[in-house]
Design a protein around this motif. Sequence first.
Motif, PDB file in Angstrom:
ATOM      1  N   ILE A  95      17.067  29.695  63.142  1.00 31.63           N
ATOM      2  CA  ILE A  95      15.954  30.613  62.908  1.00 31.63           C
ATOM      3  C   ILE A  95      15.049  30.150  61.766  1.00 31.63           C
ATOM      4  CG2 ILE A  95      17.229  32.188  61.391  1.00 31.63           C
ATOM      5  CD1 ILE A  95      14.700  33.301  64.040  1.00 31.63           C
ATOM      6  N   ASN A  96      15.591  29.594  60.711  1.00 27.27           N
ATOM      7  CA  ASN A  96      14.757  29.133  59.606  1.00 27.27           C
ATOM      8  C   ASN A  96      13.823  28.017  60.060  1.00 27.27           C
ATOM      9  OD1 ASN A  96      13.943  29.314  56.840  1.00 27.27           O
ATOM     10  ND2 ASN A  96      14.906  27.320  56.549  1.00 27.27           N
ATOM     11  N   ASP A 146      21.447  29.998  63.710  1.00 29.92           N
ATOM     12  CA  ASP A 146      21.374  28.994  62.654  1.00 29.92           C
ATOM     13  C   ASP A 146      20.042  28.265  62.634  1.00 29.92           C
ATOM     14  OD1 ASP A 146      23.951  29.644  61.939  1.00 29.92           O
ATOM     15  OD2 ASP A 146      24.837  28.094  63.196  1.00 29.92           O
ATOM     16  N   HIS A 151      19.032  38.953  60.865  1.00 31.74           N
ATOM     17  CA  HIS A 151      18.193  38.002  60.143  1.00 31.74           C
ATOM     18  C   HIS A 151      17.484  38.729  59.010  1.00 31.74           C
ATOM     19  CE1 HIS A 151      18.783  35.034  63.220  1.00 31.74           C
ATOM     20  NE2 HIS A 151      18.241  35.804  64.137  1.00 31.74           N
ATOM     21  N   ASP A 152      17.349  38.081  57.894  1.00 34.06           N
ATOM     22  CA  ASP A 152      16.590  38.622  56.772  1.00 34.06           C
ATOM     23  C   ASP A 152      15.159  38.097  56.900  1.00 34.06           C
ATOM     24  OD1 ASP A 152      15.441  39.412  54.412  1.00 34.06           O
ATOM     25  OD2 ASP A 152      17.090  38.715  53.147  1.00 34.06           O
ATOM     26  N   TYR A 153      14.357  38.786  57.704  1.00 34.40           N
ATOM     27  CA  TYR A 153      12.992  38.322  57.973  1.00 34.40           C
ATOM     28  C   TYR A 153      12.150  38.259  56.709  1.00 34.40           C
ATOM     29  CZ  TYR A 153      13.970  38.566  62.909  1.00 34.40           C
ATOM     30  OH  TYR A 153      14.508  38.351  64.146  1.00 34.40           O
ATOM     31  N   ASN A 162      10.042  32.519  52.271  1.00 35.11           N
ATOM     32  CA  ASN A 162      10.366  31.104  52.052  1.00 35.11           C
ATOM     33  C   ASN A 162       9.356  30.175  52.717  1.00 35.11           C
ATOM     34  OD1 ASN A 162      12.630  31.763  50.570  1.00 35.11           O
ATOM     35  ND2 ASN A 162      14.028  31.529  52.292  1.00 35.11           N
ATOM     36  N   ASN A 163       8.533  30.744  53.585  1.00 33.59           N
ATOM     37  CA  ASN A 163       7.536  29.957  54.308  1.00 33.59           C
ATOM     38  C   ASN A 163       6.119  30.422  53.984  1.00 33.59           C
ATOM     39  OD1 ASN A 163       8.948  27.993  56.228  1.00 33.59           O
ATOM     40  ND2 ASN A 163      10.153  29.868  56.394  1.00 33.59           N
ATOM     41  N   ILE A 165      11.042  29.668  62.192  1.00 31.90           N
ATOM     42  CA  ILE A 165      10.090  30.393  61.339  1.00 31.90           C
ATOM     43  C   ILE A 165       9.182  29.410  60.602  1.00 31.90           C
ATOM     44  CG2 ILE A 165       9.840  31.941  59.353  1.00 31.90           C
ATOM     45  CD1 ILE A 165      10.856  33.422  61.790  1.00 31.90           C
ATOM     46  N   SER A 166       9.727  28.317  60.121  1.00 32.78           N
ATOM     47  CA  SER A 166       8.902  27.339  59.407  1.00 32.78           C
ATOM     48  C   SER A 166       7.860  26.721  60.327  1.00 32.78           C
ATOM     49  CB  SER A 166       9.762  26.253  58.752  1.00 32.78           C
ATOM     50  OG  SER A 166      10.350  25.420  59.714  1.00 32.78           O
ATOM     51  N   LEU A 168      13.107  34.980  55.127  1.00 34.24           N
ATOM     52  CA  LEU A 168      12.699  33.867  55.987  1.00 34.24           C
ATOM     53  C   LEU A 168      11.192  33.609  55.898  1.00 34.24           C
ATOM     54  CD1 LEU A 168      14.887  34.651  59.115  1.00 34.24           C
ATOM     55  CD2 LEU A 168      14.991  32.562  57.739  1.00 34.24           C
TER      56      LEU A 168
END
Length: 82
Positions: free
Chosen positions: A5-6, A3, A39-41, A47-48, A9-10, A44
Amino acid sequence: LPDDINLYISHLARLGKYFYINEMTTSDYAPGSPYWFLHDYHALFENNNCRLVKKGIFADENETWYLFAKMNVEAQFIDNVI
């Protein structure tokens, strides 16, 4: 873990220009693995403010890898990275 991971990644996306991912993906999935998270890399990193610039599979180990770059990074050196 999964949960968060986002958030991770940010934070990473603010620190560098290129991001190499070599983690378990759908091509590596082993049913029943307690440590495997899907994970949908692509999403992710997009989005960043990053884009996928290269990907591949290590044939010996059937491991998938991805190379992402910040949107504003020139792709001129990408071919020499991996």
